[in-house]
Design a protein around this motif. Sequence first.
Motif, PDB file in Angstrom:
ATOM      1  N   VAL A  58     -43.471 -77.454   1.998  1.00 31.43           N
ATOM      2  CA  VAL A  58     -44.011 -78.243   0.890  1.00 31.43           C
ATOM      3  C   VAL A  58     -45.537 -78.218   0.977  1.00 31.43           C
ATOM      4  CG1 VAL A  58     -44.146 -80.547  -0.155  1.00 31.43           C
ATOM      5  CG2 VAL A  58     -41.988 -79.744   0.827  1.00 31.43           C
ATOM      6  N   ALA A  59     -46.170 -78.129  -0.172  1.00 33.78           N
ATOM      7  CA  ALA A  59     -47.619 -78.280  -0.288  1.00 33.78           C
ATOM      8  C   ALA A  59     -47.893 -79.373  -1.301  1.00 33.78           C
ATOM      9  CB  ALA A  59     -48.276 -76.975  -0.715  1.00 33.78           C
ATOM     10  N   VAL A  60     -49.049 -80.010  -1.183  1.00 36.42           N
ATOM     11  CA  VAL A  60     -49.408 -81.114  -2.081  1.00 36.42           C
ATOM     12  C   VAL A  60     -50.827 -80.914  -2.587  1.00 36.42           C
ATOM     13  CG1 VAL A  60     -49.858 -83.611  -2.240  1.00 36.42           C
ATOM     14  CG2 VAL A  60     -47.876 -82.774  -0.932  1.00 36.42           C
ATOM     15  N   THR A 119     -50.937 -71.542  -1.955  1.00 41.69           N
ATOM     16  CA  THR A 119     -51.589 -70.425  -1.270  1.00 41.69           C
ATOM     17  C   THR A 119     -52.026 -70.828   0.133  1.00 41.69           C
ATOM     18  OG1 THR A 119     -52.365 -69.463  -3.356  1.00 41.69           O
ATOM     19  CG2 THR A 119     -53.549 -68.827  -1.368  1.00 41.69           C
ATOM     20  N   LEU A 120     -52.637 -72.008   0.255  1.00 37.14           N
ATOM     21  CA  LEU A 120     -53.072 -72.464   1.574  1.00 37.14           C
ATOM     22  C   LEU A 120     -51.874 -72.723   2.477  1.00 37.14           C
ATOM     23  CD1 LEU A 120     -55.334 -73.248   3.487  1.00 37.14           C
ATOM     24  CD2 LEU A 120     -55.271 -75.555   2.511  1.00 37.14           C
ATOM     25  N   ALA A 121     -50.806 -73.284   1.933  1.00 36.78           N
ATOM     26  CA  ALA A 121     -49.615 -73.542   2.745  1.00 36.78           C
ATOM     27  C   ALA A 121     -49.014 -72.245   3.266  1.00 36.78           C
ATOM     28  CB  ALA A 121     -48.587 -74.320   1.926  1.00 36.78           C
ATOM     29  N   ARG A 122     -48.923 -71.227   2.413  1.00 39.95           N
ATOM     30  CA  ARG A 122     -48.394 -69.940   2.865  1.00 39.95           C
ATOM     31  C   ARG A 122     -49.243 -69.364   3.992  1.00 39.95           C
ATOM     32  NH1 ARG A 122     -48.514 -68.601  -2.527  1.00 39.95           N
ATOM     33  NH2 ARG A 122     -49.902 -66.839  -2.103  1.00 39.95           N
ATOM     34  N   GLN A 123     -50.555 -69.469   3.841  1.00 37.15           N
ATOM     35  CA  GLN A 123     -51.454 -68.949   4.871  1.00 37.15           C
ATOM     36  C   GLN A 123     -51.284 -69.732   6.177  1.00 37.15           C
ATOM     37  OE1 GLN A 123     -54.503 -70.288   6.280  1.00 37.15           O
ATOM     38  NE2 GLN A 123     -54.677 -68.417   7.493  1.00 37.15           N
ATOM     39  N   ALA A 124     -51.155 -71.049   6.066  1.00 34.72           N
ATOM     40  CA  ALA A 124     -51.021 -71.886   7.260  1.00 34.72           C
ATOM     41  C   ALA A 124     -49.765 -71.547   8.045  1.00 34.72           C
ATOM     42  CB  ALA A 124     -51.014 -73.356   6.861  1.00 34.72           C
ATOM     43  N   GLY A 139     -48.226 -68.570   7.926  1.00 29.81           N
ATOM     44  CA  GLY A 139     -48.093 -67.134   8.144  1.00 29.81           C
ATOM     45  C   GLY A 139     -47.127 -66.469   7.203  1.00 29.81           C
ATOM     46  N   LEU A 140     -46.963 -67.033   6.007  1.00 33.13           N
ATOM     47  CA  LEU A 140     -46.022 -66.477   5.033  1.00 33.13           C
ATOM     48  C   LEU A 140     -46.720 -65.573   4.027  1.00 33.13           C
ATOM     49  CD1 LEU A 140     -43.903 -69.685   4.252  1.00 33.13           C
ATOM     50  CD2 LEU A 140     -43.485 -67.897   5.970  1.00 33.13           C
ATOM     51  N   THR A 141     -47.845 -65.000   4.409  1.00 32.33           N
ATOM     52  CA  THR A 141     -48.582 -64.118   3.519  1.00 32.33           C
ATOM     53  C   THR A 141     -49.169 -62.985   4.327  1.00 32.33           C
ATOM     54  OG1 THR A 141     -50.457 -63.952   2.008  1.00 32.33           O
ATOM     55  CG2 THR A 141     -50.653 -65.564   3.770  1.00 32.33           C
ATOM     56  N   ALA A 142     -49.322 -61.855   3.676  1.00 36.11           N
ATOM     57  CA  ALA A 142     -49.921 -60.695   4.341  1.00 36.11           C
ATOM     58  C   ALA A 142     -51.407 -60.609   4.097  1.00 36.11           C
ATOM     59  CB  ALA A 142     -49.246 -59.415   3.853  1.00 36.11           C
ATOM     60  N   SER A 143     -51.961 -61.554   3.324  1.00 32.16           N
ATOM     61  CA  SER A 143     -53.384 -61.490   3.001  1.00 32.16           C
ATOM     62  C   SER A 143     -54.210 -61.666   4.261  1.00 32.16           C
ATOM     63  CB  SER A 143     -53.760 -62.583   1.995  1.00 32.16           C
ATOM     64  OG  SER A 143     -53.054 -62.388   0.800  1.00 32.16           O
ATOM     65  N   PRO A 144     -55.245 -60.853   4.449  1.00 30.40           N
ATOM     66  CA  PRO A 144     -56.048 -60.959   5.660  1.00 30.40           C
ATOM     67  C   PRO A 144     -56.960 -62.162   5.638  1.00 30.40           C
ATOM     68  CG  PRO A 144     -57.003 -59.334   4.176  1.00 30.40           C
ATOM     69  CD  PRO A 144     -55.704 -59.775   3.557  1.00 30.40           C
ATOM     70  N   VAL A 145     -57.391 -62.582   6.826  1.00 30.45           N
ATOM     71  CA  VAL A 145     -58.377 -63.643   6.958  1.00 30.45           C
ATOM     72  C   VAL A 145     -59.725 -63.012   7.253  1.00 30.45           C
ATOM     73  CG1 VAL A 145     -59.071 -65.663   8.302  1.00 30.45           C
ATOM     74  CG2 VAL A 145     -56.664 -65.277   7.776  1.00 30.45           C
ATOM     75  N   PRO A 146     -60.762 -63.286   6.453  1.00 28.73           N
ATOM     76  CA  PRO A 146     -62.051 -62.651   6.677  1.00 28.73           C
ATOM     77  C   PRO A 146     -62.624 -63.013   8.039  1.00 28.73           C
ATOM     78  CG  PRO A 146     -61.983 -63.805   4.564  1.00 28.73           C
ATOM     79  CD  PRO A 146     -60.766 -64.202   5.327  1.00 28.73           C
ATOM     80  N   ALA A 147     -63.318 -62.069   8.644  1.00 30.74           N
ATOM     81  CA  ALA A 147     -63.967 -62.320   9.925  1.00 30.74           C
ATOM     82  C   ALA A 147     -64.947 -63.463   9.801  1.00 30.74           C
ATOM     83  CB  ALA A 147     -64.695 -61.061  10.391  1.00 30.74           C
ATOM     84  N   GLY A 148     -64.917 -64.356  10.782  1.00 33.76           N
ATOM     85  CA  GLY A 148     -65.851 -65.479  10.774  1.00 33.76           C
ATOM     86  C   GLY A 148     -65.411 -66.637   9.912  1.00 33.76           C
ATOM     87  N   SER A 149     -64.237 -66.526   9.296  1.00 32.96           N
ATOM     88  CA  SER A 149     -63.746 -67.611   8.435  1.00 32.96           C
ATOM     89  C   SER A 149     -62.351 -68.003   8.867  1.00 32.96           C
ATOM     90  CB  SER A 149     -63.747 -67.170   6.963  1.00 32.96           C
ATOM     91  OG  SER A 149     -65.029 -66.826   6.538  1.00 32.96           O
ATOM     92  N   PRO A 150     -62.185 -68.544  10.069  1.00 38.41           N
ATOM     93  CA  PRO A 150     -60.858 -68.874  10.570  1.00 38.41           C
ATOM     94  C   PRO A 150     -60.147 -69.847   9.658  1.00 38.41           C
ATOM     95  CG  PRO A 150     -62.560 -69.976  11.863  1.00 38.41           C
ATOM     96  CD  PRO A 150     -63.255 -69.003  10.979  1.00 38.41           C
ATOM     97  N   GLY A 151     -58.884 -69.530   9.371  1.00 39.38           N
ATOM     98  CA  GLY A 151     -58.067 -70.446   8.584  1.00 39.38           C
ATOM     99  C   GLY A 151     -58.258 -70.342   7.098  1.00 39.38           C
ATOM    100  N   VAL A 152     -59.070 -69.390   6.616  1.00 36.95           N
ATOM    101  CA  VAL A 152     -59.278 -69.249   5.172  1.00 36.95           C
ATOM    102  C   VAL A 152     -58.754 -67.906   4.724  1.00 36.95           C
ATOM    103  CG1 VAL A 152     -60.942 -69.225   3.300  1.00 36.95           C
ATOM    104  CG2 VAL A 152     -61.315 -70.722   5.250  1.00 36.95           C
ATOM    105  N   GLU A 153     -57.788 -67.918   3.841  1.00 37.86           N
ATOM    106  CA  GLU A 153     -57.207 -66.681   3.341  1.00 37.86           C
ATOM    107  C   GLU A 153     -58.223 -65.930   2.488  1.00 37.86           C
ATOM    108  OE1 GLU A 153     -53.386 -65.333   0.605  1.00 37.86           O
ATOM    109  OE2 GLU A 153     -53.566 -67.362   1.384  1.00 37.86           O
TER     110      GLU A 153
END
Length: 501
Positions: A73-75, A433-438, A440-454
């Motif tokens: 669930v995301a809110v 989108t943020l919930a999927r990233q949190a 690991g339900l997405t293949a989108s990469p995380v930019p270097a230097g931006s931990p936790g941001v898809e």
Amino acid sequence: MDAVLSVDQGTTNTKALLVDAGGTVLARGSAPVGVAFPRPGWVEQDAADIWRSVELAVRDCLAAAAGVTPAAVAVSNQRESVVAWDRGTGRPIGPVLGWQDARAADRCDELARAGLGGAVRRRTGLPLDPMFSAPKMAWLLGAAGPGGAGVALGTVDAWLVWRLTGGAVFACEAGNASRTLLFDLATLDWHDELLDAFGVPRAVLPEVRASDAGFGVTADLGFLPPALPVAAVLADSHAALYQHGCRLPGSGKSTYGTGSSVMAPVARLDDPPAGVATTLAWLTGRPTYAREGNIIASGAALAWMARTLDLPDATHLDKAAEAVDDTGGVHFVPAFSGLGAPYWDRSATGLLTGVTGGTERAHLALAALESVAHQVADVVEAIEASPGAAIEVLHADGAATASRRLMRIQADLLGRPVRVTDLPDASALGAATLARQALGLTASPVPAGSPGVEAAPAAAGTLVEPALAAGVRAARRAAWSGAVARSRVRTPLAESPGTGR
């Protein structure tokens, strides 16, 4: 299937979307939420009604999902509105004080006269205004009785998390906390001096968590599978910014809802220019800050004009305005409970100016559309007053973006392109989108230097280019500024009880 159920709780309705791992919406549900205006400047809702709307929207969404069970669930939620409830029973205490509510304007005035305004702005990035949560919290505590014993007090996200987890988690998301006037943007926690100044004890407030930190698991609620992780929470405007891919300075968005939020990321935490705020957009591996200006009445202005012209709803304003190319000198300033950014003037009063014997319905309809675009342009200009804050293309989302006329007017008055999203429900999608990233339900990469941001998605939507000559634009903006100045002239009516400062 790794689908996320995203609940978007807004001012006038709640939406539920089931979104798969690729971002495709599999099913939707929605339910209305009531809003009451018991006195001038007072805006109330019912916390139980808000929760019922969540249940109805989720039931409808999952019923339409053809047996797909969500993995999480995301809110996303309306901001600044305040809920009080009994910790023991979970029953609401008093009304929800809506973000538009201005009943605490006098208290804000008192604190400003005591010299607190500068400290509030330095610590929180916000102006001392009754739109924000702290003075509303103090009002609800006063109504609850001496000491506020047994009271839980929070923004709408905290109420939803409490209910979703069956009372197991009392927490709010950091971006929502940043809209309260109690949250220190540098330390990322409640600030004791501000708590004392507003009379809000830390003990009644929820724990502050990062946007993707996890907010417990769902209880056995009957309409939602139990033990689903509540993976991410974002304030609605922040979630829209996330969904648009606005991660870096030079990007920005405007959400056209009941009110409007114009928001643009900034490179660092520093003092904002006059008239706009600094806010925490989201907190993941590190904080992302943004400049923001809040407009109190945008969609509300369109709805008011539609009622006044006896139209079925605001979507009919485009058709009503077709007969004219300009407003004939009419301006509509929808200061129903004062003006927000960049003026922050609760004494401003709504007005129609320039009306003549030749004014027609079409002029009034067009003036309402222009009022929204002018207010957004006011905020963009204020945001851009600081170096390096230019918004090259304004991303637009929200119900009013369905008005092609409004979007053309917006591009013209800004003098730059507006990219109108082709996906509705940007806030719900951003939270998903943020919930999927949190999780690991997405293949989108995380930019270097931006931990936790898809990684930001590619820009999508219709690009609307400006077509108005610079001289005509300047003249229209100047005429609007004159109308706003007239709305801000103090009169006996503007000083009457309940209308604000």
